[in-house]
Scaffold this motif. Sequence first.
Motif, PDB file in Angstrom:
ATOM      1  N   PRO A   1      32.980  34.294  47.707  1.00 53.73           N
ATOM      2  CA  PRO A   1      33.772  33.416  49.522  1.00 53.73           C
ATOM      3  C   PRO A   1      33.022  33.842  50.039  1.00 53.73           C
ATOM      4  O   PRO A   1      33.631  33.068  51.313  1.00 53.73           O
ATOM      5  N   THR A   2      33.509  35.166  50.624  1.00 47.31           N
ATOM      6  CA  THR A   2      32.981  35.443  51.444  1.00 47.31           C
ATOM      7  C   THR A   2      31.511  35.619  52.278  1.00 47.31           C
ATOM      8  O   THR A   2      31.109  36.506  53.141  1.00 47.31           O
ATOM      9  N   GLN A   3      30.515  34.769  50.935  1.00 46.40           N
ATOM     10  CA  GLN A   3      29.247  34.413  51.808  1.00 46.40           C
ATOM     11  C   GLN A   3      29.290  33.052  51.899  1.00 46.40           C
ATOM     12  O   GLN A   3      27.817  32.301  51.686  1.00 46.40           O
ATOM     13  N   ALA A   4      29.904  32.425  51.935  1.00 41.40           N
ATOM     14  CA  ALA A   4      30.439  30.672  51.920  1.00 41.40           C
ATOM     15  C   ALA A   4      29.442  30.575  53.246  1.00 41.40           C
ATOM     16  O   ALA A   4      29.440  30.971  54.233  1.00 41.40           O
ATOM     17  N   ARG A   5      28.923  29.400  53.103  1.00 44.29           N
ATOM     18  CA  ARG A   5      28.546  29.211  54.616  1.00 44.29           C
ATOM     19  C   ARG A   5      29.074  27.792  54.963  1.00 44.29           C
ATOM     20  O   ARG A   5      29.072  28.080  56.616  1.00 44.29           O
ATOM     21  N   PHE A   6      30.403  27.434  54.741  1.00 44.82           N
ATOM     22  CA  PHE A   6      30.822  26.200  55.597  1.00 44.82           C
ATOM     23  C   PHE A   6      31.527  27.413  56.739  1.00 44.82           C
ATOM     24  O   PHE A   6      31.987  28.264  56.727  1.00 44.82           O
ATOM     25  N   THR A   7      31.923  26.572  57.359  1.00 44.30           N
ATOM     26  CA  THR A   7      33.108  26.996  58.520  1.00 44.30           C
ATOM     27  C   THR A   7      34.446  26.849  58.417  1.00 44.30           C
ATOM     28  O   THR A   7      34.606  25.918  57.774  1.00 44.30           O
ATOM     29  N   THR A   8      34.820  27.397  59.751  1.00 40.02           N
ATOM     30  CA  THR A   8      36.857  27.787  59.086  1.00 40.02           C
ATOM     31  C   THR A   8      37.616  26.754  59.197  1.00 40.02           C
ATOM     32  O   THR A   8      38.522  25.800  58.612  1.00 40.02           O
ATOM     33  N   LYS A   9      36.825  25.642  60.007  1.00 43.50           N
ATOM     34  CA  LYS A   9      37.561  24.248  61.225  1.00 43.50           C
ATOM     35  C   LYS A   9      37.198  23.523  60.277  1.00 43.50           C
ATOM     36  O   LYS A   9      38.191  23.117  59.438  1.00 43.50           O
ATOM     37  N   GLU A  10      35.765  23.220  59.446  1.00 36.92           N
ATOM     38  CA  GLU A  10      35.493  22.313  58.573  1.00 36.92           C
ATOM     39  C   GLU A  10      36.453  23.145  56.856  1.00 36.92           C
ATOM     40  O   GLU A  10      36.857  21.726  56.666  1.00 36.92           O
ATOM     41  N   LEU A  11      36.153  23.994  56.597  1.00 38.79           N
ATOM     42  CA  LEU A  11      37.316  24.519  55.425  1.00 38.79           C
ATOM     43  C   LEU A  11      38.643  24.086  55.232  1.00 38.79           C
ATOM     44  O   LEU A  11      39.297  23.489  54.359  1.00 38.79           O
ATOM     45  N   ARG A  12      39.228  24.567  56.413  1.00 43.15           N
ATOM     46  CA  ARG A  12      41.244  24.110  56.969  1.00 43.15           C
ATOM     47  C   ARG A  12      41.005  22.862  56.958  1.00 43.15           C
ATOM     48  O   ARG A  12      42.041  22.574  55.487  1.00 43.15           O
ATOM     49  N   GLU A  13      40.193  21.463  57.158  1.00 46.06           N
ATOM     50  CA  GLU A  13      40.868  20.217  56.387  1.00 46.06           C
ATOM     51  C   GLU A  13      40.265  19.888  55.800  1.00 46.06           C
ATOM     52  O   GLU A  13      41.482  18.996  55.677  1.00 46.06           O
ATOM     53  N   LEU A  14      40.021  19.953  54.145  1.00 48.94           N
ATOM     54  CA  LEU A  14      40.364  19.636  53.531  1.00 48.94           C
ATOM     55  C   LEU A  14      41.302  20.265  53.014  1.00 48.94           C
ATOM     56  O   LEU A  14      42.253  19.755  52.306  1.00 48.94           O
ATOM     57  N   GLY A  15      42.306  20.873  53.296  1.00 46.07           N
ATOM     58  CA  GLY A  15      43.658  21.378  52.764  1.00 46.07           C
ATOM     59  C   GLY A  15      44.588  20.167  53.331  1.00 46.07           C
ATOM     60  O   GLY A  15      46.074  20.295  52.849  1.00 46.07           O
ATOM     61  N   GLY A  16      44.491  19.782  54.637  1.00 46.72           N
ATOM     62  CA  GLY A  16      44.974  18.950  55.680  1.00 46.72           C
ATOM     63  C   GLY A  16      44.876  17.304  54.944  1.00 46.72           C
ATOM     64  O   GLY A  16      45.803  16.478  55.027  1.00 46.72           O
ATOM     65  N   LEU A  17      44.666  17.056  53.719  1.00 44.64           N
ATOM     66  CA  LEU A  17      43.855  15.269  53.243  1.00 44.64           C
ATOM     67  C   LEU A  17      45.237  15.066  52.893  1.00 44.64           C
ATOM     68  O   LEU A  17      45.421  15.355  51.619  1.00 44.64           O
ATOM     69  N   PRO A  18      45.732  13.864  52.306  1.00 47.90           N
ATOM     70  CA  PRO A  18      46.572  13.270  51.901  1.00 47.90           C
ATOM     71  C   PRO A  18      46.840  12.572  50.389  1.00 47.90           C
ATOM     72  O   PRO A  18      45.268  12.670  50.297  1.00 47.90           O
ATOM     73  N   GLY A  19      48.082  13.566  49.818  1.00 42.01           N
ATOM     74  CA  GLY A  19      47.768  13.115  48.169  1.00 42.01           C
ATOM     75  C   GLY A  19      46.642  14.175  47.645  1.00 42.01           C
ATOM     76  O   GLY A  19      46.220  13.599  46.831  1.00 42.01           O
ATOM     77  N   THR A  20      46.133  14.914  48.335  1.00 42.35           N
ATOM     78  CA  THR A  20      45.272  16.368  47.734  1.00 42.35           C
ATOM     79  C   THR A  20      45.425  17.399  48.187  1.00 42.35           C
ATOM     80  O   THR A  20      45.615  18.026  49.157  1.00 42.35           O
ATOM     81  N   GLU A  21      45.667  18.255  46.610  1.00 49.39           N
ATOM     82  CA  GLU A  21      45.422  19.965  46.252  1.00 49.39           C
ATOM     83  C   GLU A  21      44.177  20.366  46.733  1.00 49.39           C
ATOM     84  O   GLU A  21      43.111  19.829  45.705  1.00 49.39           O
ATOM     85  N   VAL A  22      43.613  21.416  47.316  1.00 44.14           N
ATOM     86  CA  VAL A  22      42.853  22.007  47.090  1.00 44.14           C
ATOM     87  C   VAL A  22      42.999  23.076  46.184  1.00 44.14           C
ATOM     88  O   VAL A  22      44.023  24.269  46.378  1.00 44.14           O
ATOM     89  N   ILE A  23      42.878  24.107  44.619  1.00 47.69           N
ATOM     90  CA  ILE A  23      42.951  24.641  44.568  1.00 47.69           C
ATOM     91  C   ILE A  23      41.845  25.926  44.375  1.00 47.69           C
ATOM     92  O   ILE A  23      40.557  26.227  44.206  1.00 47.69           O
ATOM     93  N   VAL A  24      42.122  27.045  44.143  1.00 49.90           N
ATOM     94  CA  VAL A  24      42.014  27.577  44.329  1.00 49.90           C
ATOM     95  C   VAL A  24      42.088  28.788  43.538  1.00 49.90           C
ATOM     96  O   VAL A  24      43.230  29.516  43.526  1.00 49.90           O
ATOM     97  N   ASP A  25      41.637  29.872  42.564  1.00 48.08           N
ATOM     98  CA  ASP A  25      41.215  30.849  41.604  1.00 48.08           C
ATOM     99  C   ASP A  25      41.982  32.095  41.576  1.00 48.08           C
ATOM    100  O   ASP A  25      40.275  32.797  42.062  1.00 48.08           O
ATOM    101  N   PRO A  26      42.645  32.705  41.775  1.00 46.37           N
ATOM    102  CA  PRO A  26      43.150  34.129  42.728  1.00 46.37           C
ATOM    103  C   PRO A  26      41.780  35.148  41.784  1.00 46.37           C
ATOM    104  O   PRO A  26      41.187  35.564  42.444  1.00 46.37           O
ATOM    105  N   ARG A  27      41.430  35.136  40.569  1.00 47.55           N
ATOM    106  CA  ARG A  27      40.816  35.754  39.528  1.00 47.55           C
ATOM    107  C   ARG A  27      39.693  35.562  40.441  1.00 47.55           C
ATOM    108  O   ARG A  27      38.390  36.701  39.911  1.00 47.55           O
ATOM    109  N   GLU A  28      39.144  34.622  40.920  1.00 49.20           N
ATOM    110  CA  GLU A  28      37.653  34.397  40.848  1.00 49.20           C
ATOM    111  C   GLU A  28      37.199  35.163  42.440  1.00 49.20           C
ATOM    112  O   GLU A  28      36.431  35.556  42.792  1.00 49.20           O
TER     113      GLU A  28
END
Length: 449
Positions: free
Chosen positions: A197-224
């Motif tokens: 995750p700390t080598q990903a190339r996306f930028t924070t504004k773009e990443l955060r936008e995924l979390g605000g999409l109606p009817g959609t959930e972002v799932i991240v596994d804490p173990r990963e």
Amino acid sequence: MLRVAVVGSGPSGCYTAQSLVQRDPDVQVDVLDRLPCPYGLVRYGVAPDHEKIKSLQNNLRTVLEHDRVRFLGGVAVGGPRGIPVKRLRELYHAVVYCVGAATDRRLGIPGEHLTGSWSATEFVSWYSAHPDAVDEGFLRGVRSAVVIGLGNVAVDVTRMLVRGVGELRPTDMPQGALDALAASGVTDVHMVGRRGPTQARFTTKELRELGGLPGTEVIVDPRELALDPAFAEPSALSALPAVQRRNAEVLRDWAAAPPREVDRRIRMRFFLRPVEVLGQDGRVAGVRFERTAPDGHGGVTGTGRFEEVPAQLVLRSVGYRGVPLEGLPFDATRGTVPHLEGRIVRDGVASPGEYVAGWIKRGPTGVIGTNRPCAKETVTSLLADAPALASQQVPEDPLPALRAAGIEPVPWQGWLAIERAEADLGARLGRNVVKLANWDALLGAARSG
Ligand SMILES: Cc1cc2nc3c(=O)[nH]c(=O)nc-3n(C[C@H](O)[C@H](O)[C@H](O)COP(=O)(O)OP(=O)(O)OC[C@H]3O[C@@H](n4cnc5c(N)ncnc54)[C@H](O)[C@@H]3O)c2cc1C
Ligand SMILES: NC(=O)c1ccc[n+]([C@@H]2O[C@H](COP(=O)([O-])OP(=O)(O)OC[C@H]3O[C@@H](n4cnc5c(N)ncnc54)[C@H](OP(=O)(O)O)[C@@H]3O)[C@@H](O)[C@H]2O)c1
């Protein structure tokens, strides 16, 4: 007057033209593009739901409407029906190539070419109405999609896969793509990176936008997340550059969030390297990944453990790539034209009157604004060479020579007619502006102007 041809009307071409006319009152610029439409990836790459960034077209427009700049659409350089590089050089004192990076990088794994496995480039071109795009029925029968790569393009295509049609309808997306997205049955998108995750190339504004999409959930596994050493050690996280630190905060919040009742899920996965696109009856059925582990130097190594993710669609979003232009030198490793401060280098020597700017100069990274200083560097080199270049005899107007080569350029008035036709189409469909999606429609509209 110093006559300059700028090949490509994307950001780097427009910024080159702007810098030339701003810095020298004795320069006249023709901006050539193989398409009848200007603005490059700002029109054919920037996602349709990013209207604010799309509106940068208005800034580029003022450049192309400058009285010493002329847009000549429908003029390809090189290729079977284009004007050859050598001939173009005879028509202008200088030529600046700003042709971008038109194709995609390959993964080089088995199954990559199965039906249902497409590059993000192909998918983006389709929903952006690029006239060369092919409707591959991308979404037909798809419930689960895998997006490979963790750059901003991967974020764009992931978002487009789950965006509701109500949010897309006001955009200029072509009607065919809007209808296909409206009928889409996609419920799960797996966005997968080979590193952490700390080598990903996306930028924070773009990443955060995924979390605000109606009817959609972002799932991240804490173990990963915990596989990344920076997550295990809080002081390592705070020592990261700001973008990576902020990305980490967003991902950690998502990993801690309780599950919600939603229609669609984005599963963000890390430390998985694609090893095979799996098929059934000639179509994509999933992707086989190998679990990776950090190698302590920013890279990863394989662990010999494998995982399969079922999917009916695979979008490979692992970067764009420049294509060689016949008659120009090309660095096949980097996918760029070799240069020194923007001067094209042939056989180790700067070639007089030939320049590059933008993605074909630097490679396919950087936002729109990055192309401005890049273009300025090239223009500085060109203007330093101008006294020597001005002695070359060139035609007063290269248009007759282009016509003699069988090329009838689409003038600015033709582009304005395309804009009117797209507004008319939108009105007929009860939408705002809707893009024309094929060559015949574009050229027909341009001719009517
Ligand atoms: C999918 C995607 C989304 C993006 N979204 C954003 C965003 O939201 N915000 C942001 O800041 N940046 C974004 N970027 C990055 C930005 O688009 C690039 O930095 C920028 O477009 C590169 O500019 P360029 O002029 O070098 O190339 P391009 O924009 O690709 O322009 C190249 C032009 O050259 C023309 N051309 C190519 N070959 C020839 C030829 N042989 N003869 C004549 N003409 C030719 C093409 O038709 C095109 O018009 C995105 C990139 C991609 C791929
Ligand atoms: N909204 C915006 O501002 C916006 C939107 C779109 C694009 N852009 C810009 O346009 C540029 C291009 O974006 P991009 O997303 O195409 O490229 P990118 O940022 O270079 O991302 C490419 C991704 O592909 C991965 N990758 C490469 N080779 C791989 C392989 N063999 N296997 C698995 N993964 C692989 C990379 O992982 P590694 O890191 O491990 O190599 C990386 O995650 C960027 O500068 C981007 O910021 C900006």
